[in-house]
Design an enzyme around this catalytic site. Structure first.
Site, PDB file in Angstrom:
ATOM      1  N   GLU A   1      17.699 -48.538  13.570  1.00 60.19           N
ATOM      2  CA  GLU A   1      17.208 -47.329  14.227  1.00 60.19           C
ATOM      3  C   GLU A   1      18.378 -46.465  14.685  1.00 60.19           C
ATOM      4  OE1 GLU A   1      14.823 -47.938  17.722  1.00 60.19           O
ATOM      5  OE2 GLU A   1      14.379 -45.810  17.891  1.00 60.19           O
TER       6      GLU A   1
ATOM      7  N   ASP B   1      15.004 -65.697  18.418  1.00 63.74           N
ATOM      8  CA  ASP B   1      13.745 -65.643  17.673  1.00 63.74           C
ATOM      9  C   ASP B   1      13.202 -64.221  17.735  1.00 63.74           C
ATOM     10  OD1 ASP B   1      11.107 -65.836  16.740  1.00 63.74           O
ATOM     11  OD2 ASP B   1      10.973 -67.920  17.393  1.00 63.74           O
TER      12      ASP B   1
ATOM     13  N   LYS C   1       4.892 -65.415  22.172  1.00 64.05           N
ATOM     14  CA  LYS C   1       4.802 -64.380  21.137  1.00 64.05           C
ATOM     15  C   LYS C   1       3.496 -63.594  21.153  1.00 64.05           C
ATOM     16  CE  LYS C   1       7.984 -67.132  18.456  1.00 64.05           C
ATOM     17  NZ  LYS C   1       8.260 -67.948  17.280  1.00 64.05           N
TER      18      LYS C   1
ATOM     19  N   HIS D   1      17.311 -37.365  18.309  1.00 62.12           N
ATOM     20  CA  HIS D   1      16.641 -38.047  17.196  1.00 62.12           C
ATOM     21  C   HIS D   1      16.902 -37.338  15.886  1.00 62.12           C
ATOM     22  CE1 HIS D   1      13.432 -40.965  18.788  1.00 62.12           C
ATOM     23  NE2 HIS D   1      14.557 -41.088  19.435  1.00 62.12           N
TER      24      HIS D   1
END
Lengths: 403, 403, 403, 403
Positions: A99, A303, A228, A398
């Site tokens: 990103e 993870d 999760k 951006h």
């Protein structure tokens, strides 16, 4: 067997995709599998070919049916000085991301923090959880099971700890829903993220529960862990490390470096991060904590799916006379410096860059320090983004950086 | 300038870390920066050195202060047949992960699905959102702003769409909290994940709101979007693709392949995924959807922090006479096949492997298909894990495979 | 039949408790039933005997197996001036409660508001919902059902509206979870709270869905309505009236009447109502909105169980130069001025006291006004309580007033 | 002074509304106030006039500015046999409501439960909470405050318990958000609901914290209690009584009394109460628990605003060979049999009807029993409503009974 031969036998249907490692070394298996898939799909997969880690380790511990590697650009932000409970001194923060603008944003925030002499950080709570679900025949039986558990925490601890040389059982919290009993086991897993250790230890403890009470195990995870999934239990009670980073930026720094004022940032934080999140029914009251968590997790071999819980973070900003007080409190940051993906060469290098590879002294201190450093990175991201929109720069940043 | 010279100037303090690309090509800048950091930290960073993508693309679009790459093992699961609204036919699912047993788990689920002739999948809703927050002087003024917005959706659409050749404004939903007005803009962003497109388009529309009403823009994101935070608004209303995959497994398949029964799986799903999540205050009613989402996102160049919303998934299992009906419904899966990390060579290869690289025909169909394929992968993960604990195999599988 | 005879037949087992109204007028039935229960339990129930409403109306519309009435003390707060979209002018707010200090607290807040010339209030959204759940055979069929619904909103409206002279179907929003399709019907129910009207209308529309599509109705309420459960969908999207009240208190009023400062109140609101609620995983970001909602609901004959949704409220406080801006935004306040308990004599009197008994002109305006007035009461409660703790008076007030 | 004279002085502006009790007995004050308001508003308020409780008690403990009473119809459901941890034997359940069909619905459910020999119920956890918020200068100081608290729970207990003859401090749980420290104090308050006792005790403990640490008290309630807001912390960790009721209905009972099958009810419960609530982002996974809680609260003098937390309930239904297992688990049911509204004559009578008025022996057992009885009532409501829609009777029942 060489890759060529493996490939032929695959194509002949004599071997299955997942059996290759039984007949050859890992490199050959990976190559044969990739070539087979390339053939089946008609796609050249050469971009997946190079990898900088040991294939045999990866195929044993990290992945099955391996065909290569994906590569993610790695940048650094900093340096920044961290005054932590475990972390101390100056460091660069490695961030793996695709990103655009993210590393630049964190870097800008760290620069403001560094102008203030660095950030403070503390792990305020720590514990990896696993919560099996048992079934009983009704609430009366549930009561007897819970009473047994409350009276036998020591025995449960012995059972659990018999499976591990490092882990320690800290608590067992029971929850009852009709004929279901959930027992949330909380462990100190030292420098390991600990999900695996907690699962194995809990299996042993659950056997004891089954043996001594009428409860029957349904699943080793009953989703009250919670692993999760975005869950209030983690946002409220914590999981992994509960960690806060904070800083006081001088009024001049806010004005010169961040081009805005403490008052504007405090107001912007309230309107966006607090009220906007409140109205959204959110468990995350922050601007972009997950961006920093995800990039740091990827860089250091954590993870990647646990970014979910990593987003349970609250950002506060308060205009004080001297300037801006800002903090980010991450309720459930699940990190480790041993095990999982931390042993792969690039991830290991990223941890070394932080001085946090392997087990800490005392045990647990490296993972604590990693949590503190990531919290400081998240704080930087919050400062930078809130400052940016206070000056209405978000979209242009951006656009320029292709984010 | 060569890397060597850049490094010297860095060390001499004549250049800053982020300025290197202004003075040299990307490869040299990355090398110099890595060597500089290695020197500063005293750590050999050679494991970060190799990368299989174009450094100049990465440093322009994906990362700043690049020092190399992190590599994540890539495995494949499948093949599986998908009967989707956009996806069709057989494919292998690429999964990048460091969590041992994950690919094997998905593979086992896909195998059961394939025995049933494949899975069905549909995108039931689609729309990328951006929700700026404005401030007004009170609720009376808020009412006039909302009335203006409701009466001028067409003009807002024109403004928003003037910034993009692909995007389309679908709706503007207003929310009021005291003197704050949040406008949730919803866009069809075709094959792009679209966060960037939505931000730029919304900036233009927000200018119009500011020009025509008394509202003042505070931030282009007011956290009602909601991006990268666990938020009910996404779980309820969706964001990106809302997608469901389902399958009916014959009773024989459940018994032979999964070693359990439809009734046991339905009960296990209820006790763990529904009741356990309910008690946890969760927005995710599933076993491990985030594992599959994270691994597929990483493989295909998605935004790794959006795994957060990807975990907003509900798994259902129902014992029918003929066998087991199972489904997973992901409320907010934010995917694209163009832009972001999808253009890096390895990620591009993973998309090609799926036949889904680049823009689809019609536009949007590739991203739809990717969502459907990931949903089928998630379904496989659910089937496999629920079946595993129904046979009490979870912990042993972990132990063996090092998960 | 007289009460005496009914009682004898009850005791003889010739009549069941619920059959009494079939054999006598309501008063006699109530008396006989109470005496029977008193006899069975050995408890004198004379305190339940007196009631000031029409027993035959109550037993027909409001209760079964009636044995008398419970009485709740009724106080008034105010007067306060409301500048609403529907409410206008000065009124007293009737509050029925057993919690000492509550009326005094609201009264104190209203007094501060009145010093500011009254409060502003607006209903920003309105709609009563009912969301039946249907089952289909899978996601492919779900897609066709949703497509049919989207294409046939007009027909659904006709069907729904055929059952009501007042109600109007505003929207039908579909949600899919595996093989379940939920259709959230939204109605304008004018001055009725409307749950009943919405249920009956939806039954008719649901029949049409069943007739025209393969969907089978499971339940007229699929819990996505959501009625009487704390649910994000109501906090985000609203149910009943979405209403905000706000006020700007002069700095002098805050200091003289509330004994604190705008800055202290804004900070206190953030630390308690925003950050505390955020950490608690709450849908209510306020101090005591439910107290006011509950007391006003009870006074005016609303459904007491809908206090649940009434608590979905966000309080904001902002220090401005001129003083304190304060607001409370109630997302889902379900109120009516006709139907339900509004027709009982005391409740009717309380509505008359507000000038809001019966249907409004235009229809819906009385219920809108009631929502606005309650919102102003809630705002008063927030101001008073936040001011109280800012001066550390909370516990002493409680002690003195027995709260 | 008589009412007439009070009225004159009110009208002359010589007395304020809230001052009347200082100059006359309660009855006269109430009468004068009501007549004054009637005069001001031009509304006859005679329907508010009669009340069956002691006005002086009410004006001292339950209400200010009293003008009369609101009356709510009271019905009974039952009898039902409860096998509880504290409750035992047969009882009628008093329910005060204006919602037609509710008592009938509960009655029908209780009848099915009674056919099964009654229901089982257990309080599995108990504790009233109060969570003050303190401010510190940053996370480092927060850590020292939390450490002090952890090391001084005994002293905090002494301080807290010095204010009460009944209450007992069970735990102090710290939560940190930036520069805010929340301490959640948990008390055993015996037969009192205990909010008041907990507040006063916590004030004393908070003074000790302020004296011994750098923390400064902001508010005695920091919203992590959480009182009267829908909050996950209560749904997960409980507040007041955590209580479950369950029953196994014979297959024949389900078929004969409820006109459906165990399988249909289990499926209906999953699709509506579990999946529908999951999709709604709800903390309540039930059909109508709040209806029963609200009506029982009103009948027995509980705090009507705490219906909010009472709705945090999960209903399970499971088809077993012998019939239907059904349960409802209420996480946070806040009840008492002394204090608050329980001392008003009608409410007292309702408690006597249950045999639960006043303090229990041992202390706390009456409140426990009340919680268990309400849970059984809630279970009855769930059984009845789920059975009703399984036979598609919901809307017709509503229509007939005016609900």
């Amino acid at each position: 067997m060489h890759a060529e031969e493996l490939l032929e036998r695959l194509q002949a249907g004599e071997l299955r995709l997942y059996e290759l490692e039984d007949h050859a070394d890992a490199e050959a298996a990976v190559e044969a599998r990739r070539r087979y898939i390339a053939g089946e799909t008609g796609v050249a997969l050469s971009a997946l070919e190079p990898y900088a880690f040991d294939a045999s380790r990866a195929t044993e511990k990290n992945v099955e049916n391996m065909i290569g590697a994906v590569q993610v650009p790695l940048g650094v932000a900093g340096p920044v000085t961290v005054d932590g409970g475990a972390a101390a001194g100056e460091c660069f923060l490695p961030l793996a991301t695709t990103e655009g603008a993210l590393v630049a944003s964190v870097n800008r925030g760290l620069s403001a923090i560094e102008d203030a002499g660095g950030a403070t950080a503390r792990v305020t709570q720590s514990g990896m959880t696993r919560a099996p679900v048992f079934t009983v025949d009704g609430i009366a039986e549930a009561e007897t099971v819970v009473e047994w558990v409350d009276a036998n925490v020591d025995r449960l601890g012995e059972a659990a700890e018999s499976t591990t040389s490092h882990g320690e059982l800290l608590a067992v919290d029971p929850y009852v829903v009709g004929d279901n009993v959930y027992l949330r086991f909380v462990y100190d897993t030292k420098d390991a993220m600990g999900m695996n250790m907690a699962t194995i230890a809990t299996r042993e403890a659950a056997s004891l529960v089954e043996h001594e009470t009428p409860a029957k195990l349904v699943a080793l995870s009953g989703n009250l862990c919670t692993d999760k999934k975005p869950a209030a239990i983690n946002a409220v009670e914590g999981r992994g490390r509960t960690v806060t980073a904070d800083v006081v930026l001088d009024r001049e720094v806010v004005e010169a470096t961040l081009k805005t004022t403490p008052e504007a940032m405090a107001e912007g934080n309230t309107r966006k991060n607090l009220l906007g999140s409140a109205k959204a029914g959110s468990l995350g009251f922050n601007a972009q904590a997950a961006n920093v968590v995800a990039a740091a997790f990827l860089a250091t071999g954590q993870d990647e799916a646990q970014v979910v819980e990593g987003a349970n973070a609250i950002t506060t900003m308060d205009a004080r006379e001297e300037g801006l007080y800002a903090s980010v409190s991450l309720a459930s940051l699940e990190v480790g410096t041993v095990g999982g993906g931390t042993g792969l060469a690039p991830q290991q290098a990223a941890l070394e860059l932080l001085g946090l590879a392997g087990g800490g002294d005392p045990p647990g201190s490296n993972a604590d320090a990693l949590a503190e450093v990531i919290a400081v990175g998240a704080l930087a991201g919050e400062l930078s983004l809130v400052a940016a929109f206070c000056a209405r720069h978000l979209a242009s940043a951006h656009e320029q950086l292709g984010r």
